[in-house]
Design a protein around this motif. Structure first.
Motif, PDB file in Angstrom:
ATOM      1  N   GLY A  83       5.804 -62.661 -23.377  1.00 45.40           N
ATOM      2  CA  GLY A  83       4.880 -62.338 -22.297  1.00 45.40           C
ATOM      3  C   GLY A  83       5.530 -61.605 -21.140  1.00 45.40           C
ATOM      4  N   ASN A  84       4.726 -61.392 -20.086  1.00 44.26           N
ATOM      5  CA  ASN A  84       5.222 -60.714 -18.894  1.00 44.26           C
ATOM      6  C   ASN A  84       5.494 -61.732 -17.788  1.00 44.26           C
ATOM      7  OD1 ASN A  84       2.659 -61.422 -17.987  1.00 44.26           O
ATOM      8  ND2 ASN A  84       1.816 -59.371 -18.252  1.00 44.26           N
ATOM      9  N   ASP A  85       5.782 -61.267 -16.586  1.00 42.69           N
ATOM     10  CA  ASP A  85       6.092 -62.188 -15.491  1.00 42.69           C
ATOM     11  C   ASP A  85       4.917 -63.108 -15.172  1.00 42.69           C
ATOM     12  OD1 ASP A  85       8.575 -61.036 -15.317  1.00 42.69           O
ATOM     13  OD2 ASP A  85       8.475 -60.623 -13.170  1.00 42.69           O
ATOM     14  N   ARG A  86       3.717 -62.569 -15.163  1.00 43.70           N
ATOM     15  CA  ARG A  86       2.554 -63.402 -14.848  1.00 43.70           C
ATOM     16  C   ARG A  86       2.349 -64.489 -15.902  1.00 43.70           C
ATOM     17  NH1 ARG A  86      -2.013 -59.532 -12.035  1.00 43.70           N
ATOM     18  NH2 ARG A  86      -0.746 -57.664 -11.821  1.00 43.70           N
ATOM     19  N   ALA A  87       2.653 -64.156 -17.163  1.00 45.90           N
ATOM     20  CA  ALA A  87       2.483 -65.131 -18.244  1.00 45.90           C
ATOM     21  C   ALA A  87       3.394 -66.337 -18.050  1.00 45.90           C
ATOM     22  CB  ALA A  87       2.760 -64.475 -19.590  1.00 45.90           C
ATOM     23  N   GLN A  88       4.525 -66.138 -17.389  1.00 43.49           N
ATOM     24  CA  GLN A  88       5.432 -67.265 -17.148  1.00 43.49           C
ATOM     25  C   GLN A  88       4.832 -68.222 -16.124  1.00 43.49           C
ATOM     26  OE1 GLN A  88       7.592 -66.830 -19.566  1.00 43.49           O
ATOM     27  NE2 GLN A  88       6.748 -64.746 -19.663  1.00 43.49           N
ATOM     28  N   VAL A  89       4.241 -67.671 -15.083  1.00 41.40           N
ATOM     29  CA  VAL A  89       3.589 -68.511 -14.075  1.00 41.40           C
ATOM     30  C   VAL A  89       2.397 -69.242 -14.696  1.00 41.40           C
ATOM     31  CG1 VAL A  89       2.356 -68.503 -11.871  1.00 41.40           C
ATOM     32  CG2 VAL A  89       4.374 -67.058 -12.174  1.00 41.40           C
ATOM     33  N   ARG A  90       1.667 -68.540 -15.532  1.00 41.17           N
ATOM     34  CA  ARG A  90       0.540 -69.193 -16.225  1.00 41.17           C
ATOM     35  C   ARG A  90       1.033 -70.360 -17.075  1.00 41.17           C
ATOM     36  NH1 ARG A  90      -3.811 -66.292 -20.400  1.00 41.17           N
ATOM     37  NH2 ARG A  90      -5.018 -68.193 -20.830  1.00 41.17           N
ATOM     38  N   ALA A  91       2.173 -70.171 -17.742  1.00 41.78           N
ATOM     39  CA  ALA A  91       2.713 -71.237 -18.587  1.00 41.78           C
ATOM     40  C   ALA A  91       3.075 -72.467 -17.761  1.00 41.78           C
ATOM     41  CB  ALA A  91       3.939 -70.727 -19.342  1.00 41.78           C
ATOM     42  N   VAL A  92       3.599 -72.255 -16.566  1.00 40.59           N
ATOM     43  CA  VAL A  92       3.897 -73.386 -15.681  1.00 40.59           C
ATOM     44  C   VAL A  92       2.597 -74.078 -15.281  1.00 40.59           C
ATOM     45  CG1 VAL A  92       4.845 -74.081 -13.440  1.00 40.59           C
ATOM     46  CG2 VAL A  92       6.033 -72.356 -14.813  1.00 40.59           C
ATOM     47  N   ALA A  98       3.303 -75.860 -19.888  1.00 36.73           N
ATOM     48  CA  ALA A  98       4.251 -75.541 -20.957  1.00 36.73           C
ATOM     49  C   ALA A  98       5.693 -75.651 -20.493  1.00 36.73           C
ATOM     50  CB  ALA A  98       3.980 -74.142 -21.500  1.00 36.73           C
ATOM     51  N   CYS A  99       5.913 -75.528 -19.188  1.00 36.64           N
ATOM     52  CA  CYS A  99       7.256 -75.599 -18.617  1.00 36.64           C
ATOM     53  C   CYS A  99       7.110 -75.929 -17.134  1.00 36.64           C
ATOM     54  CB  CYS A  99       8.011 -74.271 -18.803  1.00 36.64           C
ATOM     55  SG  CYS A  99       7.026 -72.801 -18.440  1.00 36.64           S
ATOM     56  N   ASP A 100       8.229 -76.249 -16.509  1.00 37.53           N
ATOM     57  CA  ASP A 100       8.211 -76.607 -15.087  1.00 37.53           C
ATOM     58  C   ASP A 100       8.770 -75.510 -14.190  1.00 37.53           C
ATOM     59  OD1 ASP A 100       7.086 -79.067 -15.603  1.00 37.53           O
ATOM     60  OD2 ASP A 100       8.985 -80.159 -15.582  1.00 37.53           O
ATOM     61  N   TYR A 101       9.505 -74.573 -14.787  1.00 35.19           N
ATOM     62  CA  TYR A 101      10.131 -73.497 -14.015  1.00 35.19           C
ATOM     63  C   TYR A 101       9.927 -72.171 -14.729  1.00 35.19           C
ATOM     64  CZ  TYR A 101      12.653 -77.396 -11.848  1.00 35.19           C
ATOM     65  OH  TYR A 101      12.981 -78.572 -11.213  1.00 35.19           O
ATOM     66  N   ALA A 102       9.836 -71.107 -13.947  1.00 35.10           N
ATOM     67  CA  ALA A 102       9.700 -69.780 -14.522  1.00 35.10           C
ATOM     68  C   ALA A 102      10.387 -68.770 -13.616  1.00 35.10           C
ATOM     69  CB  ALA A 102       8.230 -69.411 -14.697  1.00 35.10           C
ATOM     70  N   ILE A 103      10.811 -67.657 -14.212  1.00 34.16           N
ATOM     71  CA  ILE A 103      11.453 -66.573 -13.465  1.00 34.16           C
ATOM     72  C   ILE A 103      10.480 -65.405 -13.393  1.00 34.16           C
ATOM     73  CG2 ILE A 103      13.384 -64.951 -13.427  1.00 34.16           C
ATOM     74  CD1 ILE A 103      15.011 -66.992 -14.973  1.00 34.16           C
ATOM     75  N   GLY A 104      10.311 -64.841 -12.201  1.00 29.91           N
ATOM     76  CA  GLY A 104       9.399 -63.709 -12.062  1.00 29.91           C
ATOM     77  C   GLY A 104       9.604 -62.980 -10.752  1.00 29.91           C
ATOM     78  N   ASN A 105       9.203 -61.727 -10.717  1.00 29.93           N
ATOM     79  CA  ASN A 105       9.323 -60.926  -9.493  1.00 29.93           C
ATOM     80  C   ASN A 105       8.346 -61.407  -8.428  1.00 29.93           C
ATOM     81  OD1 ASN A 105      11.328 -59.337 -10.507  1.00 29.93           O
ATOM     82  ND2 ASN A 105      10.063 -57.524 -10.828  1.00 29.93           N
ATOM     83  N   SER A 106       8.753 -61.276  -7.185  1.00 32.85           N
ATOM     84  CA  SER A 106       7.974 -61.791  -6.067  1.00 32.85           C
ATOM     85  C   SER A 106       6.591 -61.163  -5.959  1.00 32.85           C
ATOM     86  CB  SER A 106       8.742 -61.566  -4.758  1.00 32.85           C
ATOM     87  OG  SER A 106       9.110 -60.202  -4.604  1.00 32.85           O
ATOM     88  N   TYR A 107       6.486 -59.850  -6.193  1.00 31.54           N
ATOM     89  CA  TYR A 107       5.202 -59.206  -5.917  1.00 31.54           C
ATOM     90  C   TYR A 107       4.106 -59.625  -6.879  1.00 31.54           C
ATOM     91  CZ  TYR A 107       6.508 -55.752  -9.535  1.00 31.54           C
ATOM     92  OH  TYR A 107       6.883 -55.145 -10.700  1.00 31.54           O
ATOM     93  N   TYR A 108       4.493 -60.117  -8.072  1.00 37.00           N
ATOM     94  CA  TYR A 108       3.468 -60.603  -8.990  1.00 37.00           C
ATOM     95  C   TYR A 108       2.742 -61.823  -8.425  1.00 37.00           C
ATOM     96  CZ  TYR A 108       5.169 -57.529 -12.709  1.00 37.00           C
ATOM     97  OH  TYR A 108       5.507 -56.436 -13.450  1.00 37.00           O
ATOM     98  N   TYR A 109       3.434 -62.598  -7.629  1.00 34.62           N
ATOM     99  CA  TYR A 109       2.815 -63.769  -7.008  1.00 34.62           C
ATOM    100  C   TYR A 109       1.654 -63.325  -6.116  1.00 34.62           C
ATOM    101  CZ  TYR A 109       2.689 -68.321  -4.576  1.00 34.62           C
ATOM    102  OH  TYR A 109       2.318 -69.540  -4.055  1.00 34.62           O
ATOM    103  N   GLY A 110       1.908 -62.292  -5.303  1.00 35.56           N
ATOM    104  CA  GLY A 110       0.847 -61.761  -4.453  1.00 35.56           C
ATOM    105  C   GLY A 110      -0.302 -61.189  -5.255  1.00 35.56           C
ATOM    106  N   LYS A 111       0.017 -60.497  -6.346  1.00 36.32           N
ATOM    107  CA  LYS A 111      -1.033 -59.883  -7.157  1.00 36.32           C
ATOM    108  C   LYS A 111      -1.886 -60.939  -7.853  1.00 36.32           C
ATOM    109  CE  LYS A 111       0.029 -55.908  -9.149  1.00 36.32           C
ATOM    110  NZ  LYS A 111      -0.592 -54.955  -8.217  1.00 36.32           N
ATOM    111  N   MET A 112      -1.277 -62.058  -8.227  1.00 32.92           N
ATOM    112  CA  MET A 112      -2.064 -63.132  -8.835  1.00 32.92           C
ATOM    113  C   MET A 112      -2.968 -63.805  -7.809  1.00 32.92           C
ATOM    114  SD  MET A 112       0.489 -64.912 -11.643  1.00 32.92           S
ATOM    115  CE  MET A 112       1.916 -64.991 -10.553  1.00 32.92           C
ATOM    116  N   LEU A 113      -2.471 -63.962  -6.605  1.00 37.97           N
ATOM    117  CA  LEU A 113      -3.282 -64.591  -5.563  1.00 37.97           C
ATOM    118  C   LEU A 113      -4.529 -63.780  -5.229  1.00 37.97           C
ATOM    119  CD1 LEU A 113      -0.494 -65.871  -3.148  1.00 37.97           C
ATOM    120  CD2 LEU A 113      -2.091 -67.292  -4.452  1.00 37.97           C
ATOM    121  N   GLU A 114      -4.486 -62.460  -5.424  1.00 44.53           N
ATOM    122  CA  GLU A 114      -5.644 -61.625  -5.118  1.00 44.53           C
ATOM    123  C   GLU A 114      -6.592 -61.471  -6.307  1.00 44.53           C
ATOM    124  OE1 GLU A 114      -4.609 -57.598  -4.138  1.00 44.53           O
ATOM    125  OE2 GLU A 114      -3.922 -57.124  -6.165  1.00 44.53           O
TER     126      GLU A 114
END
Length: 334
Positions: free
Chosen positions: A194-203, A207-223
């Motif tokens: 998957g991509n960075d957003r898929a890791q946050v979705r997995a958390v 599916a897991c407790d921690y994930a690695i991802g770029n900061s700006y994806y967090y903002g894009k998911m919030l919107e």
């Protein structure tokens, strides 16, 4: 008409023609982000732009086109692609006092072959309910026993992760970084996918407790109405705040080797480093400005201040090949 008047007229016509010559941009950056800034550039300077958007293959296209290429500026999404452009001989130096003033030396190529235009942090996300904030977390921690079976991550061969591995090599050397990669692989909750957003979705889905991802994806998911729940289920953590600081990657630009309008290309790069354009980058894509005079967007600022790794981004390019080699040796994605 006198000789001098005629010469002046020719000079004026030549200047107008030069000003109207378009800048051709090859861009890996998405249209929604690039087009508003190019429109602003044209409004400010009178110089039109022509854009070719692509997700892959711009390097090969530039090489194939050679001297016949219409490209003046190339915009990329990460340091790996900037380094590839230079290694393939597809760029030329830009000696600009404006760029040197607007962009810290850490985020410029030492030989002026490329210039960072936005910053992003490679964050570690933690499950809000199961873990909570992990303010003291380090990238190195991900290879330790308490994280066994708790990490989600996209492919190690993704450019963002290659850059992270390159930064680890710069700080710790190849042998220690290889051991770290083996430890992280052993701690994964699932195979990289998957991509960075898929890791946050997995958390968010447990599916897991921690994930690695770029900061700006967090903002894009919030919107995004469909993804806001994922983002709200995690905490965004800035790693290594008690030592070297969080790993930084960049998007950036370079002047094409065979630019037909080098003057316009330089003006565009200078404009993209300006306070006006940097502010627009920050608002549109939740990235951190490179120009230190520009503040991040209100949403990004709400995530808190952080300490950035001062490692020159050019060092990531130097260790790119070694990072790929280590990922292959440990068979990270298998």
């Amino acid at each position: 008409m006198g000789r001098y008047a005629f010469s002046a007229l020719l000079l004026m016509v030549s200047s107008l023609a030069s000003a109207a010559q378009p800048v051709t941009v090859y861009s890996y950056r998405q249209p929604f982000l690039v087009e508003p800034m190019l429109d602003m550039f044209t409004k400010e300077t009178g110089i039109p732009t022509q854009v070719v958007f692509a997700q892959t293959g711009l390097e090969e296209r530039l090489k194939r086109e050679g001297r016949l290429s219409p490209a003046d500026v190339v915009l990329t999404t990460d340091i790996s692609r900037l380094a590839t452009l230079v290694d393939m001989g597809l760029t030329q130096p830009v000696n600009s006092d404006v760029l040197n003033e607007n962009l810290p030396s850490q985020y410029r190529d030492p030989n002026n072959q490329w210039f960072a235009l936005t910053l992003r942090v490679r964050n570690i996300y933690s499950a809000k309910d199961r873990v909570g904030p992990a303010a003291d977390i380090r990238y190195e921690d991900l290879a330790t026993a308490p994280f066994k079976g708790k990490i989600c991550m996209r492919s190690g061969k993704n450019a963002y992760n290659i850059a992270l591995v390159a930064s680890m090599i710069a700080h710790h050397g190849e042998a220690e970084t290889k051991a770290w990669l083996e430890g992280v692989k052993a701690n994964l909750a699932r195979k990289p996918q998957g991509n960075d957003r898929a890791q946050v979705r997995a958390v968010a889905e447990g599916a897991c407790d921690y994930a690695i991802g770029n900061s700006y994806y967090y903002g894009k998911m919030l919107e995004d109405d469909n993804q806001r729940g994922w983002a709200e289920a995690v905490v965004i953590n800035f790693p290594n705040q008690n030592d070297r600081g969080a790993h930084m990657n960049v998007s950036g630009g370079a002047m094409a080797k065979h630019a037909k309008n080098p003057e316009g290309a330089q003006r565009l790069l200078e404009f993209l480093s300006s306070e006006q354009a940097q502010g627009l980058y920050a608002e549109l894509n939740y990235e951190y400005p490179v120009n230190p005079k520009v503040a991040p967007s209100e949403l990004v600022a709400s995530w808190g201040q952080y300490k950035a790794d001062v490692l020159p981004v050019a060092k990531l390019a130097e260790h790119h090949a070694a990072a790929v080699k280590l990922l292959d040796e440990v068979k990270f994605d298998l």
